[in-house]
Design an enzyme around this catalytic site. Structure first.
Site, PDB file in Angstrom:
ATOM      1  N   HIS A  86       0.771  -1.381   0.022  1.00 40.12           N
ATOM      2  CA  HIS A  86      -0.053  -0.025  -0.024  1.00 40.12           C
ATOM      3  C   HIS A  86       0.857   1.235  -0.043  1.00 40.12           C
ATOM      4  O   HIS A  86       1.937   1.146   0.618  1.00 40.12           O
ATOM      5  CB  HIS A  86      -0.687   0.076   1.178  1.00 40.12           C
ATOM      6  CG  HIS A  86      -1.938   1.121   1.121  1.00 40.12           C
ATOM      7  ND1 HIS A  86      -1.505   2.484   1.366  1.00 40.12           N
ATOM      8  CD2 HIS A  86      -3.227   1.084   0.695  1.00 40.12           C
ATOM      9  CE1 HIS A  86      -2.675   3.352   1.308  1.00 40.12           C
ATOM     10  NE2 HIS A  86      -3.821   2.401   0.868  1.00 40.12           N
ATOM     11  N   GLU A 156      -3.771   2.164  -7.299  1.00 40.35           N
ATOM     12  CA  GLU A 156      -4.050   3.105  -6.518  1.00 40.35           C
ATOM     13  C   GLU A 156      -3.363   4.373  -7.059  1.00 40.35           C
ATOM     14  O   GLU A 156      -2.217   4.312  -6.575  1.00 40.35           O
ATOM     15  CB  GLU A 156      -4.089   2.684  -5.044  1.00 40.35           C
ATOM     16  CG  GLU A 156      -5.024   1.729  -4.518  1.00 40.35           C
ATOM     17  CD  GLU A 156      -5.239   1.762  -2.995  1.00 40.35           C
ATOM     18  OE1 GLU A 156      -6.298   2.060  -2.554  1.00 40.35           O
ATOM     19  OE2 GLU A 156      -4.461   1.727  -2.236  1.00 40.35           O
TER      20      GLU A 156
HETATM   21  P1  PGA Z   1      -9.243   6.399  -0.028  1.00 39.72           P
HETATM   22  O1  PGA Z   1      -8.080   5.283   0.404  1.00 39.72           O
HETATM   23  O2  PGA Z   1     -10.437   5.604  -0.485  1.00 39.72           O
HETATM   24  O3  PGA Z   1      -9.414   7.059   1.336  1.00 39.72           O
HETATM   25  O4  PGA Z   1      -8.872   7.052  -1.117  1.00 39.72           O
HETATM   26  C1  PGA Z   1      -7.784   4.176  -0.356  1.00 39.72           C
HETATM   27  C2  PGA Z   1      -6.787   3.438   0.106  1.00 39.72           C
HETATM   28  O5  PGA Z   1      -5.867   3.908   0.760  1.00 39.72           O
HETATM   29  O6  PGA Z   1      -6.564   2.303  -0.079  1.00 39.72           O
END
Ligand code: PGA
Length: 236
Positions: A86, A156
């Site tokens: 992550h 992401e």
């Molecule tokens: P968010 O975070 O939905 O708050 O943007 C996503 C994540 O960090 O997995």
């Protein structure tokens, strides 16, 4: 089947998790697969509706590694999945793709489903190397022991996470197309790709129906039932 994964980050409590699992169990149907990635202290077995996962696992199997938690320890709680790579752990633990690959390998060896996160920073995006970074992220973070469908990729965009910013739908589509091709080339044609960053009940339907988007990874909006349950319902 679409996948909806929540990432609680450093939030929540055991009571809140029990409550969330109850609520999800009442609305989840067979066409969505739900996972909740929670802090180590809340790990437990899930149920037929909800998989429980951790947010990271150690690179080591055991021994003198203060503050680490091994994949075997996570699996022993009854949890069945874990995030690895992550962006927040990449930042805070200075993990490179090679480190993420080792963590994912430990997860696989211990029967945990790794959700391997990749994404580009705003600097990388502005420099025009966003797609290169993401492709390299996939190629270098997936361990050699991985099998097709035995892991999940979460794309992401690091410039959007936690900031309430969502990329244009066409940007998500393009990046997922590139990731799909990369996974196909690697022999992982059946491996799901999630989109994550600023997913809400309002945008989940549009996002989850983009080509090559197999589900979503939700941070902030996965913490409260009034936000997360509508995400599950609107994703159907
Ligand atoms: P968010 O975070 O939905 O708050 O943007 C996503 C994540 O960090 O997995």
């Amino acid at each position: 089947m679409k996948i909806i994964a929540g990432n609680w980050k450093m939030n929540g409590s055991r009571a809140a998790l029990d409550d969330m699992i109850d609520a999800i169990s009442r609305v989840a149907t067979g066409d969505v697969r739900i996972a909740l990635c929670v802090p180590y202290t809340m790990l437990r077995a899930g149920n037929a509706a909800v998989m429980i996962g951790a947010q990271n696992v150690s690179k080591f199997d055991g021994g003198a590694h203060t503050g680490n938690v091994s994949a075997a320890m996570v699996r022993a709680t009854g949890a069945v999945a874990t995030l690895v790579g992550h962006s927040e752990t990449r930042d805070e633990l200075h993990d490179k793709n090679a480190d993420v690959s080792i963590r994912a390998a430990r997860a696989i060896e211990n029967d945990l489903l790794p959700i391997i996160c990749v994404g580009e920073t705003d600097t990388e995006r502005d420099a025009g190397i966003g797609t290169d970074v993401v492709v390299r992220g996939v190629r270098e973070s997936v361990p050699v022991c991985a099998t097709d469908g035995g892991f999940i990729i979460a794309y992401e965009p690091r410039w959007a996470i936690g900031r309430g910013i969502t990329p244009d739908m066409s940007d998500i589509e393009n990046m997922h197309k590139i990731i799909r091709k990369t996974l196909d080339d690697m022999g992982f044609a059946n491996t799901p790709i999630l989109y994550g960053a600023s997913v809400t009940a309002q945008n989940v339907h549009d996002i989850i129906n983009i080509k090559n988007v197999d589900g979503v990874l939700v941070g902030g909006a996965s913490l409260k039932k009034q936000d997360f349950i509508p995400i599950i319902e609107n994703a159907k």
